[in-house]
Design a protein around this motif. Structure first.
Motif, PDB file in Angstrom:
ATOM      1  N   ALA A 115       0.852  -1.194   0.000  1.00 39.53           N
ATOM      2  CA  ALA A 115       0.000   0.000   0.000  1.00 39.53           C
ATOM      3  C   ALA A 115       0.886   1.242   0.000  1.00 39.53           C
ATOM      4  CB  ALA A 115      -0.883  -0.016   1.239  1.00 39.53           C
ATOM      5  N   GLY A 116       0.391   2.332  -0.523  1.00 45.85           N
ATOM      6  CA  GLY A 116       1.158   3.583  -0.511  1.00 45.85           C
ATOM      7  C   GLY A 116       2.207   3.645  -1.599  1.00 45.85           C
ATOM      8  N   VAL A 117       2.147   2.693  -2.522  1.00 48.33           N
ATOM      9  CA  VAL A 117       3.166   2.611  -3.573  1.00 48.33           C
ATOM     10  C   VAL A 117       2.470   2.445  -4.924  1.00 48.33           C
ATOM     11  CG1 VAL A 117       4.992   1.116  -4.482  1.00 48.33           C
ATOM     12  CG2 VAL A 117       4.898   1.606  -2.043  1.00 48.33           C
ATOM     13  N   TYR A 118       2.955   3.144  -5.937  1.00 49.35           N
ATOM     14  CA  TYR A 118       2.476   2.917  -7.296  1.00 49.35           C
ATOM     15  C   TYR A 118       3.376   1.873  -7.957  1.00 49.35           C
ATOM     16  CZ  TYR A 118       0.172   7.545  -6.976  1.00 49.35           C
ATOM     17  OH  TYR A 118      -0.579   8.630  -6.633  1.00 49.35           O
ATOM     18  N   ALA A 119       2.776   1.013  -8.760  1.00 51.24           N
ATOM     19  CA  ALA A 119       3.567   0.084  -9.575  1.00 51.24           C
ATOM     20  C   ALA A 119       3.424   0.545 -11.017  1.00 51.24           C
ATOM     21  CB  ALA A 119       3.042  -1.325  -9.411  1.00 51.24           C
ATOM     22  N   GLU A 120       4.509   1.035 -11.598  1.00 50.08           N
ATOM     23  CA  GLU A 120       4.441   1.637 -12.931  1.00 50.08           C
ATOM     24  C   GLU A 120       5.299   0.859 -13.928  1.00 50.08           C
ATOM     25  OE1 GLU A 120       2.276   4.100 -13.705  1.00 50.08           O
ATOM     26  OE2 GLU A 120       1.608   3.721 -11.658  1.00 50.08           O
ATOM     27  N   THR A 121       5.034   1.082 -15.193  1.00 49.21           N
ATOM     28  CA  THR A 121       5.694   0.320 -16.247  1.00 49.21           C
ATOM     29  C   THR A 121       6.806   1.141 -16.896  1.00 49.21           C
ATOM     30  OG1 THR A 121       3.586  -0.739 -16.654  1.00 49.21           O
ATOM     31  CG2 THR A 121       5.225  -0.965 -18.391  1.00 49.21           C
ATOM     32  N   MET A 176      10.723   8.248  -3.650  1.00 53.08           N
ATOM     33  CA  MET A 176      11.434   7.010  -3.337  1.00 53.08           C
ATOM     34  C   MET A 176      11.021   5.971  -4.374  1.00 53.08           C
ATOM     35  SD  MET A 176      12.876   8.037  -0.591  1.00 53.08           S
ATOM     36  CE  MET A 176      13.629   6.533   0.036  1.00 53.08           C
ATOM     37  N   ILE A 177      12.019   5.309  -4.969  1.00 56.53           N
ATOM     38  CA  ILE A 177      11.659   4.252  -5.913  1.00 56.53           C
ATOM     39  C   ILE A 177      12.350   2.932  -5.551  1.00 56.53           C
ATOM     40  CG2 ILE A 177      11.167   5.885  -7.783  1.00 56.53           C
ATOM     41  CD1 ILE A 177      13.640   4.921  -9.175  1.00 56.53           C
ATOM     42  N   GLY A 178      11.748   1.851  -6.022  1.00 60.63           N
ATOM     43  CA  GLY A 178      12.274   0.515  -5.736  1.00 60.63           C
ATOM     44  C   GLY A 178      11.844  -0.456  -6.814  1.00 60.63           C
ATOM     45  N   LEU A 179      12.189  -1.711  -6.614  1.00 65.87           N
ATOM     46  CA  LEU A 179      11.824  -2.758  -7.578  1.00 65.87           C
ATOM     47  C   LEU A 179      11.048  -3.863  -6.858  1.00 65.87           C
ATOM     48  CD1 LEU A 179      15.161  -3.136  -9.578  1.00 65.87           C
ATOM     49  CD2 LEU A 179      12.987  -2.212 -10.430  1.00 65.87           C
ATOM     50  N   PRO A 180      10.110  -4.489  -7.577  1.00 66.54           N
ATOM     51  CA  PRO A 180       9.302  -5.526  -6.932  1.00 66.54           C
ATOM     52  C   PRO A 180      10.031  -6.864  -6.938  1.00 66.54           C
ATOM     53  CG  PRO A 180       8.539  -5.191  -9.161  1.00 66.54           C
ATOM     54  CD  PRO A 180       9.693  -4.246  -8.965  1.00 66.54           C
ATOM     55  N   ARG A 218      15.149   3.911  -2.760  1.00 64.80           N
ATOM     56  CA  ARG A 218      16.136   4.991  -2.721  1.00 64.80           C
ATOM     57  C   ARG A 218      15.492   6.266  -3.260  1.00 64.80           C
ATOM     58  NH1 ARG A 218      18.360   2.205   0.189  1.00 64.80           N
ATOM     59  NH2 ARG A 218      20.443   1.286   0.134  1.00 64.80           N
ATOM     60  N   ALA A 219      15.987   7.404  -2.775  1.00 71.45           N
ATOM     61  CA  ALA A 219      15.459   8.696  -3.230  1.00 71.45           C
ATOM     62  C   ALA A 219      15.993   9.015  -4.625  1.00 71.45           C
ATOM     63  CB  ALA A 219      15.863   9.785  -2.254  1.00 71.45           C
ATOM     64  N   TYR A 220      15.085   9.374  -5.515  1.00 69.43           N
ATOM     65  CA  TYR A 220      15.442   9.754  -6.881  1.00 69.43           C
ATOM     66  C   TYR A 220      14.755  11.053  -7.241  1.00 69.43           C
ATOM     67  CZ  TYR A 220      17.948   5.721  -8.678  1.00 69.43           C
ATOM     68  OH  TYR A 220      18.905   4.791  -8.937  1.00 69.43           O
ATOM     69  N   SER A 221      15.520  12.012  -7.713  1.00 64.77           N
ATOM     70  CA  SER A 221      14.915  13.235  -8.226  1.00 64.77           C
ATOM     71  C   SER A 221      14.139  12.904  -9.487  1.00 64.77           C
ATOM     72  CB  SER A 221      15.997  14.252  -8.589  1.00 64.77           C
ATOM     73  OG  SER A 221      16.568  14.767  -7.420  1.00 64.77           O
ATOM     74  N   ILE A 222      12.989  13.510  -9.621  1.00 64.67           N
ATOM     75  CA  ILE A 222      12.223  13.350 -10.856  1.00 64.67           C
ATOM     76  C   ILE A 222      12.838  14.306 -11.885  1.00 64.67           C
ATOM     77  CG2 ILE A 222       9.956  13.613 -11.933  1.00 64.67           C
ATOM     78  CD1 ILE A 222       8.762  13.105  -9.104  1.00 64.67           C
ATOM     79  N   LEU A 264       8.546   0.368  -8.693  1.00 63.36           N
ATOM     80  CA  LEU A 264       7.681   0.840  -7.610  1.00 63.36           C
ATOM     81  C   LEU A 264       8.039   2.282  -7.275  1.00 63.36           C
ATOM     82  CD1 LEU A 264       7.901  -2.259  -5.224  1.00 63.36           C
ATOM     83  CD2 LEU A 264       6.274  -1.819  -7.088  1.00 63.36           C
ATOM     84  N   MET A 265       7.033   3.095  -7.018  1.00 65.34           N
ATOM     85  CA  MET A 265       7.281   4.498  -6.668  1.00 65.34           C
ATOM     86  C   MET A 265       6.368   4.872  -5.507  1.00 65.34           C
ATOM     87  SD  MET A 265       7.100   7.815  -9.162  1.00 65.34           S
ATOM     88  CE  MET A 265       5.350   8.076  -9.239  1.00 65.34           C
ATOM     89  N   ARG A 266       6.970   5.316  -4.391  1.00 66.80           N
ATOM     90  CA  ARG A 266       6.149   5.747  -3.258  1.00 66.80           C
ATOM     91  C   ARG A 266       5.344   6.969  -3.655  1.00 66.80           C
ATOM     92  NH1 ARG A 266       9.942   4.516   1.549  1.00 66.80           N
ATOM     93  NH2 ARG A 266       9.502   2.284   1.782  1.00 66.80           N
ATOM     94  N   LYS A 267       4.213   7.164  -2.986  1.00 66.92           N
ATOM     95  CA  LYS A 267       3.247   8.151  -3.498  1.00 66.92           C
ATOM     96  C   LYS A 267       3.575   9.590  -3.190  1.00 66.92           C
ATOM     97  CE  LYS A 267      -0.590   5.023  -4.002  1.00 66.92           C
ATOM     98  NZ  LYS A 267      -1.937   4.618  -3.647  1.00 66.92           N
ATOM     99  N   LYS A 268       4.438   9.825  -2.178  1.00 72.93           N
ATOM    100  CA  LYS A 268       4.613  11.217  -1.747  1.00 72.93           C
ATOM    101  C   LYS A 268       5.936  11.822  -2.211  1.00 72.93           C
ATOM    102  CE  LYS A 268       4.091  14.253   2.148  1.00 72.93           C
ATOM    103  NZ  LYS A 268       4.193  15.264   1.101  1.00 72.93           N
ATOM    104  N   PRO A 269       5.870  12.789  -3.135  1.00 70.35           N
ATOM    105  CA  PRO A 269       7.099  13.480  -3.538  1.00 70.35           C
ATOM    106  C   PRO A 269       7.447  14.567  -2.515  1.00 70.35           C
ATOM    107  CG  PRO A 269       5.245  14.368  -4.743  1.00 70.35           C
ATOM    108  CD  PRO A 269       4.695  13.301  -3.842  1.00 70.35           C
ATOM    109  N   THR A 270       8.717  14.948  -2.450  1.00 70.86           N
ATOM    110  CA  THR A 270       9.127  16.014  -1.534  1.00 70.86           C
ATOM    111  C   THR A 270      10.425  16.644  -2.053  1.00 70.86           C
ATOM    112  OG1 THR A 270       9.595  16.528   0.785  1.00 70.86           O
ATOM    113  CG2 THR A 270      10.409  14.423  -0.018  1.00 70.86           C
ATOM    114  N   GLY A 271      10.876  17.712  -1.398  1.00 71.95           N
ATOM    115  CA  GLY A 271      12.167  18.283  -1.777  1.00 71.95           C
ATOM    116  C   GLY A 271      12.212  19.794  -1.690  1.00 71.95           C
ATOM    117  N   THR A 272      13.438  20.320  -1.675  1.00 69.21           N
ATOM    118  CA  THR A 272      13.617  21.774  -1.534  1.00 69.21           C
ATOM    119  C   THR A 272      14.087  22.447  -2.823  1.00 69.21           C
ATOM    120  OG1 THR A 272      15.822  21.351  -0.690  1.00 69.21           O
ATOM    121  CG2 THR A 272      14.142  21.806   0.934  1.00 69.21           C
TER     122      THR A 272
END
Ligand code: A2P
Length: 273
Positions: A19-25, A56-60, A68-72, A107-115
């Protein structure tokens, strides 16, 4: 988008999506060097972010995926999400991530953040985006966002890498951007790209901190040295690069800002290493 679901993966095993994670292609993968690659994934319809933020992105590939944190790297208006990544030998995520192919799931967590967002900067005439290595990623997002050109007259993107081949992502980004129907016209003549290399011959060589200290950066661009009245800065790179560039900007009288209190420069680490 598949939310909190079970997806078939790699043909054989089933993978649980938390939950709280998108699974994208994955829609595109492009390798630039043996250390750098970019990839694009589908964008979940409800996902909103500000250009310059990270997720935050990951692999299933396991019961408890490593994130790990990844800048979009794509702008907030883009239909897909782009990332620019380093390949770390034996890195818990990048060792597997570098092998992804079109059609795989990320996998990509749903909440983006950053300064590194326009909102964290006070208005100004000119914004400098100082990057090294994959630290260019959040700026790849910001230089493609019309909001950046609405806020600043001039956008100076510096990118310093060890080797010439590592500049390719930024060179391609700027070339494509100037032809882009949405932002090309706004960026033309106002986006200045300043690539430099530290360990090979190149038209401009040296660390950005040294190029500021010697005045070469400003002489090359034909602008006055940084002044707090009109210049703003954003910094993204390694810990050491952030510290030294921050010190340089503070030396010019710039003051660090945040989302809560906008200032004349902002800083964020290029995360994966
Ligand atoms: P150098 O080759 O002189 O170390 P890295 O891959 O280590 O993050 O380095 C990416 C780029 O950032 C390299 O060109 C490197 O230069 C430069 N760099 C490393 N440390 C600093 C620093 N403290 N300040 C400015 N630039 C730096």
């Amino acid at each position: 988008m598949h939310d909190n679901a079970t997806l078939p993966h790699a043909g054989t095993c089933e993978v649980h999506i938390p939950a709280g994670v998108y699974a994208e292609t994955v829609t595109e993968v492009r390798h630039y060097t043996d250390r750098l690659f970019r990839f694009r994934i589908t964008r979940p319809a409800p996902f909103r972010f500000r250009s310059g933020e990270f997720v935050m992105i990951g692999l299933p590939n396991s019961e408890r995926p490593v994130y790990r944190a990844y800048s979009i790297a794509s702008p907030s208006w883009d239909e897909e999400i782009e990332f620019f990544s380093i390949k770390v030998p034996d890195g818990p995520l990048t060792e597997h991530l570098q092998k992804i192919r079109v059609g795989d799931t990320v996998l990509m967590r749903k909440k983006p953040t950053g300064t590194l967002v326009n909102d964290a900067l006070l208005p100004g005439r000119r914004v400098y985006m100082f990057s090294t290595g994959t630290g260019i990623a959040p700026f790849a997002s910001l230089v493609r966002d019309p909001e950046t050109y609405e806020k600043f007259d001039e956008v100076i993107l510096t990118h310093t890498c060890r080797e010439v081949a590592e500049l390719a992502y930024g060179v391609e980004l700027v070339r494509n951007l100037l032809d882009d129907p949405l932002v090309g016209e706004m960026a033309r003549g106002r986006l200045r790209h300043y690539p430099t290399v530290t360990r090979e011959p190149y038209p401009v060589t040296g660390r950005i901190t040294d190029l500021m200290a010697s005045g070469k950066l400003f002489a090359d661009l034909g602008v006055p040295p940084i002044r707090p009245e009109e210049d703003r800065g954003m910094i993204c790179g390694s810990m050491a690069m952030l510290c030294d560039t921050k010190e340089a900007l503070e030396g010019y009288g710039l003051v660090e800002g945040s989302n809560a209190q906008p200032g004349s420069f902002v800083v964020e680490r290029a995360f994966v290493d």
